[in-house]
Design a protein around this motif. Structure first.
Motif, PDB file in Angstrom:
ATOM      1  N   ILE A 184       0.748  -1.164  -0.077  1.00 31.19           N
ATOM      2  CA  ILE A 184       0.115   0.112   0.001  1.00 31.19           C
ATOM      3  C   ILE A 184       0.803   1.399   0.016  1.00 31.19           C
ATOM      4  O   ILE A 184       0.554   2.126  -0.593  1.00 31.19           O
ATOM      5  CB  ILE A 184      -0.838   0.052   1.445  1.00 31.19           C
ATOM      6  CG1 ILE A 184      -2.011  -1.238   0.977  1.00 31.19           C
ATOM      7  CG2 ILE A 184      -1.681   1.409   1.377  1.00 31.19           C
ATOM      8  CD1 ILE A 184      -2.784  -0.909   0.045  1.00 31.19           C
TER       9      ILE A 184
ATOM     10  N   PHE B 111     -13.357  -2.835  -5.008  1.00 30.56           N
ATOM     11  CA  PHE B 111     -12.672  -1.922  -3.998  1.00 30.56           C
ATOM     12  C   PHE B 111     -12.894  -2.386  -2.715  1.00 30.56           C
ATOM     13  O   PHE B 111     -14.233  -2.750  -2.112  1.00 30.56           O
ATOM     14  CB  PHE B 111     -13.195  -0.664  -4.134  1.00 30.56           C
ATOM     15  CG  PHE B 111     -12.277   0.391  -5.227  1.00 30.56           C
ATOM     16  CD1 PHE B 111     -11.694   1.209  -4.665  1.00 30.56           C
ATOM     17  CD2 PHE B 111     -11.889  -0.230  -6.511  1.00 30.56           C
ATOM     18  CE1 PHE B 111     -10.866   2.002  -5.722  1.00 30.56           C
ATOM     19  CE2 PHE B 111     -11.049   0.333  -7.324  1.00 30.56           C
ATOM     20  CZ  PHE B 111     -10.649   1.502  -6.976  1.00 30.56           C
ATOM     21  N   ASP B 112     -11.914  -2.440  -1.820  1.00 29.60           N
ATOM     22  CA  ASP B 112     -11.777  -2.753  -0.366  1.00 29.60           C
ATOM     23  C   ASP B 112     -12.081  -1.530   0.361  1.00 29.60           C
ATOM     24  O   ASP B 112     -11.866  -0.240   0.230  1.00 29.60           O
ATOM     25  CB  ASP B 112     -10.328  -3.196   0.067  1.00 29.60           C
ATOM     26  CG  ASP B 112     -10.110  -3.331   1.421  1.00 29.60           C
ATOM     27  OD1 ASP B 112     -11.309  -3.496   2.101  1.00 29.60           O
ATOM     28  OD2 ASP B 112      -9.099  -3.043   1.823  1.00 29.60           O
TER      29      ASP B 112
ATOM     30  N   LYS C  63     -11.161   0.249   5.955  1.00 29.45           N
ATOM     31  CA  LYS C  63     -10.942   1.351   6.619  1.00 29.45           C
ATOM     32  C   LYS C  63     -12.046   2.112   7.036  1.00 29.45           C
ATOM     33  O   LYS C  63     -12.291   2.687   8.176  1.00 29.45           O
ATOM     34  CB  LYS C  63      -9.595   2.161   6.098  1.00 29.45           C
ATOM     35  CG  LYS C  63      -8.515   1.641   6.212  1.00 29.45           C
ATOM     36  CD  LYS C  63      -7.194   2.511   5.703  1.00 29.45           C
ATOM     37  CE  LYS C  63      -5.879   1.890   6.143  1.00 29.45           C
ATOM     38  NZ  LYS C  63      -4.536   2.639   5.861  1.00 29.45           N
TER      39      LYS C  63
ATOM     40  N   TRP D  78     -16.828  -7.009   0.728  1.00 34.18           N
ATOM     41  CA  TRP D  78     -17.546  -6.248  -0.284  1.00 34.18           C
ATOM     42  C   TRP D  78     -18.974  -6.795  -0.546  1.00 34.18           C
ATOM     43  O   TRP D  78     -19.788  -6.034  -1.278  1.00 34.18           O
ATOM     44  CB  TRP D  78     -16.785  -6.261  -1.542  1.00 34.18           C
ATOM     45  CG  TRP D  78     -16.537  -7.381  -2.240  1.00 34.18           C
ATOM     46  CD1 TRP D  78     -15.327  -8.157  -1.907  1.00 34.18           C
ATOM     47  CD2 TRP D  78     -17.140  -8.146  -3.376  1.00 34.18           C
ATOM     48  NE1 TRP D  78     -15.342  -9.397  -2.418  1.00 34.18           N
ATOM     49  CE2 TRP D  78     -16.363  -9.418  -3.585  1.00 34.18           C
ATOM     50  CE3 TRP D  78     -18.168  -7.633  -4.105  1.00 34.18           C
ATOM     51  CZ2 TRP D  78     -16.863 -10.059  -4.669  1.00 34.18           C
ATOM     52  CZ3 TRP D  78     -18.463  -8.696  -5.210  1.00 34.18           C
ATOM     53  CH2 TRP D  78     -17.800  -9.718  -5.368  1.00 34.18           C
TER      54      TRP D  78
ATOM     55  N   ASP E 101      -9.238  -7.457   3.703  1.00 38.42           N
ATOM     56  CA  ASP E 101      -8.359  -6.314   3.595  1.00 38.42           C
ATOM     57  C   ASP E 101      -6.911  -6.590   3.761  1.00 38.42           C
ATOM     58  O   ASP E 101      -6.100  -5.529   3.255  1.00 38.42           O
ATOM     59  CB  ASP E 101      -8.807  -5.441   5.098  1.00 38.42           C
ATOM     60  CG  ASP E 101      -8.271  -6.231   6.271  1.00 38.42           C
ATOM     61  OD1 ASP E 101      -8.582  -7.692   6.128  1.00 38.42           O
ATOM     62  OD2 ASP E 101      -7.693  -5.708   7.393  1.00 38.42           O
ATOM     63  N   ASN E 102      -6.356  -7.587   3.494  1.00 34.09           N
ATOM     64  CA  ASN E 102      -4.970  -7.943   3.188  1.00 34.09           C
ATOM     65  C   ASN E 102      -4.994  -8.699   1.852  1.00 34.09           C
ATOM     66  O   ASN E 102      -5.552  -9.958   1.910  1.00 34.09           O
ATOM     67  CB  ASN E 102      -4.243  -8.722   4.344  1.00 34.09           C
ATOM     68  CG  ASN E 102      -4.387  -7.821   5.576  1.00 34.09           C
ATOM     69  OD1 ASN E 102      -3.732  -6.558   5.506  1.00 34.09           O
ATOM     70  ND2 ASN E 102      -4.875  -8.318   6.611  1.00 34.09           N
TER      71      ASN E 102
ATOM     72  N   ASN F   8      -5.924  -3.204  -7.675  1.00 26.86           N
ATOM     73  CA  ASN F   8      -6.339  -3.477  -6.547  1.00 26.86           C
ATOM     74  C   ASN F   8      -6.702  -2.013  -5.789  1.00 26.86           C
ATOM     75  O   ASN F   8      -5.650  -1.294  -6.005  1.00 26.86           O
ATOM     76  CB  ASN F   8      -5.339  -4.449  -5.532  1.00 26.86           C
ATOM     77  CG  ASN F   8      -6.074  -4.587  -4.038  1.00 26.86           C
ATOM     78  OD1 ASN F   8      -6.799  -5.369  -4.277  1.00 26.86           O
ATOM     79  ND2 ASN F   8      -5.766  -3.902  -3.318  1.00 26.86           N
TER      80      ASN F   8
ATOM     81  N   GLN G 269      -8.013   0.361  -2.790  1.00 28.62           N
ATOM     82  CA  GLN G 269      -8.681   0.492  -1.307  1.00 28.62           C
ATOM     83  C   GLN G 269      -9.278   1.908  -1.032  1.00 28.62           C
ATOM     84  O   GLN G 269      -8.617   2.984  -1.481  1.00 28.62           O
ATOM     85  CB  GLN G 269      -7.843   0.108  -0.467  1.00 28.62           C
ATOM     86  CG  GLN G 269      -8.079   0.193   1.012  1.00 28.62           C
ATOM     87  CD  GLN G 269      -7.106  -0.454   2.166  1.00 28.62           C
ATOM     88  OE1 GLN G 269      -6.116   0.431   2.187  1.00 28.62           O
ATOM     89  NE2 GLN G 269      -7.140  -1.426   2.788  1.00 28.62           N
TER      90      GLN G 269
ATOM     91  N   GLN H   7      -9.273   4.750   1.368  1.00 33.59           N
ATOM     92  CA  GLN H   7      -8.577   5.248   2.301  1.00 33.59           C
ATOM     93  C   GLN H   7      -9.438   6.085   3.140  1.00 33.59           C
ATOM     94  O   GLN H   7      -9.357   6.036   4.413  1.00 33.59           O
ATOM     95  CB  GLN H   7      -7.534   5.852   1.844  1.00 33.59           C
ATOM     96  CG  GLN H   7      -6.265   4.840   1.248  1.00 33.59           C
ATOM     97  CD  GLN H   7      -5.707   3.947   2.260  1.00 33.59           C
ATOM     98  OE1 GLN H   7      -5.096   4.395   3.181  1.00 33.59           O
ATOM     99  NE2 GLN H   7      -5.674   2.705   1.951  1.00 33.59           N
TER     100      GLN H   7
END
Length: 334
Positions: A11, A38-39, A42, A55, A118-119, A139, A141, A143
Motif C-alpha cells: 500500500i 474495491f476494499d 478502513k 464487499w 483487507d489484506n 487492487n 482501497q 482510504q
C-alpha cells in the motif's frame, strides 16, 4: 477457502514505482487488466463497523455516526461499488488498456472460491489474473471519506450544505511475476480555493446531504486518477510527415503515429527525441537525445494519427527528417 492478502508495504509504495514498460504504441496490443472490487475496510471501521469488512453486504455490525454519508452497511457497499466502477471507467477511457469484463472476473473468482479481504497477497492475486488472461491486476482501497457541513457565516444555525473529500489507494500487480509495479494515492475534494466570496459560499460547491457530498468527492477523485494514468502510462510513436515548414523556423506542423485509439486528445504534449544504441561497459545501451516538443492540434478520425504544432526544435526536426533520421515522440505531462 482461498483468501487474498495485500501487505502494508504494498500500500505504501510510491507512484514513482510505476512500471517502465507502461508505454503504449498504436502497433502494440494493449495490456489486459482486471480490476478487483474495491476494499472498504478502513471506511467501514471509520463509520461504525464492528467486524471485518467484506464487499458483500451483511458481514458487518453497523452503527452509523451522526451526519454519516453512509446510513447503513448497504450504503457503504454501494459506495465501494461506485468507486470500483469509476476506476474501471478511468482505465478504459485512457485508451491504453483492455479492461476485462467484471462479470467474467467475478464468475472466475466465485468458481475458484477466492474471497477478498483487507489484506491481499500479490501472488494470490496473480493466480486470478492468470485465469483471466490478464497482464495486470488493479487492487483498490478506499482510504478516506470525509464530509463537512458548511454554515452561513452570518447565521451559524443555517446549514448551507456539505463538502466531500475522498482518497483512494490504487495498486498495480504484474500477473507474470506477482510483483507490485505501481501504486498511487489519488484524492478528490469539493473543497476548492475561492469557494467563499464576501463571507458567502459558492453554493454549487456544496451538496444537500453528506451522501451526495461523498459521491461528488468520489467524482473529483476519479478525475485525479485519470490524470495520473495519462501521465504514468505515456503513449509513444514517431513523426511520419511534416505538414508545414518555413525556411526560418523549420517544421511548424507535423503528423505523428499516435491517435485517439490510444487515448490521445487535443492539447496533449509530446517530446521529440532520437534513440541510438551504443556499447557502454561491455553492454549495449540505448541513449536518447531530446530534440523538441509538440502540442496536439487535432486528432485524426483514422484513430492512429494526430496533427501537432511544433513548439520547440522545428529547425532540428526538419533537418533530421530530411536526412532520413527516425524521430520518436512520447507523451509528457502538461
Amino acid at each position: 477457502m482461498k483468501k487474498l492478502f495485500l501487505t502494508a508495504a504494498v500500500i505504501l509504495l510510491s507512484a514513482s514505482a510505476v512500471f517502465a514498460q507502461g508505454k503504449t504504441n498504436i502497433d502494440v496490443e494493449k495490456s489486459k487488466i482486471a480490476i478487483l472490487p474495491f476494499d472498504a475496510v478502513k471506511i467501514a471501521e471509520q463509520y461504525g463497523a464492528r467486524q471485518s469488512w467484506s464487499w458483500q453486504p451483511g458481514n458487518v455490525t453497523w452503527q452509523a455516526q451522526p451526519e454519516s454519508p453512509f446510513a447503513d452497511a448497504a450504503a457503504l457497499v454501494a459506495f465501494a461499488e461506485a468507486a470500483t466502477q469509476r476506476s474501471v471507467d478511468a482505465f478504459f477511457k485512457t485508451g491504453r488498456f483492455t479492461v476485462i469484463d467484471r462479470t467474467a472476473m467475478e464468475k472466475i473468482m466465485k468458481e475458484q472460491d477466492f474471497q477478498l479481504s483487507d489484506n491481499v497477497d500479490p501472488n494470490s492475486v496473480a493466480q486470478i489474473g492468470a485465469l483471466l488472461g490478464a497482464q495486470y491486476i488493479v487492487n483498490g482501497q478506499i482510504q478516506q471519506v470525509s464530509t463537512n457541513p458548511y454554515y452561513d457565516p452570518k447565521d451559524k444555525s443555517k446549514l448551507l450544505g456539505y463538502s466531500g473529500t475522498v482518497e483512494l489507494q490504487i495498486t498495480l500487480i504484474e500477473v507474470g511475476t506477482g510483483q507490485v509495479t505501481g501504486s498511487k494515492r489519488v484524492k478528490g475534494s469539493t473543497e476548492v480555493e475561492g469557494t467563499k466570496i464576501l463571507g458567502m459560499a459558492l453554493l454549487d460547491a456544496y451538496e444537500s446531504t453528506p451522501s451526495k457530498a461523498a459521491y461528488k468527492g468520489l467524482d473529483e477523485c476519479s478525475k485525479d486518477l485519470k490524470n495520473w494514468l495519462r501521465d504514468a502510462f505515456p503513449v509513444e510513436g514517431e513523426i511520419f510527415e511534416i505538414v508545414k515548414q518555413t525556411k526560418k523556423e523549420g517544421a511548424t506542423r507535423v503528423n505523428i503515429t499516435c491517435g485517439k485509439d490510444i487515448g490521445v486528445k487535443k492539447g496533449d504534449k509530446f517530446k521529440v527525441y532520437t534513440e541510438t544504441e551504443m556499447e557502454v561497459a561491455g553492454k549495449m545501451r540505448k541513449k536518447t537525445t531530446d530534440l523538441g516538443s509538440l502540442e496536439v492540434k487535432s486528432v485524426g478520425e483514422d484513430g492512429w494519427s494526430s496533427t501537432c504544432d511544433v513548439e520547440k526544435g522545428g529547425k532540428t526536426i526538419a533537418d533530421k527528417i530530411a536526412a532520413g533520421v527516425k524521430l520518436k515522440v512520447v507523451s509528457v505531462k502538461k
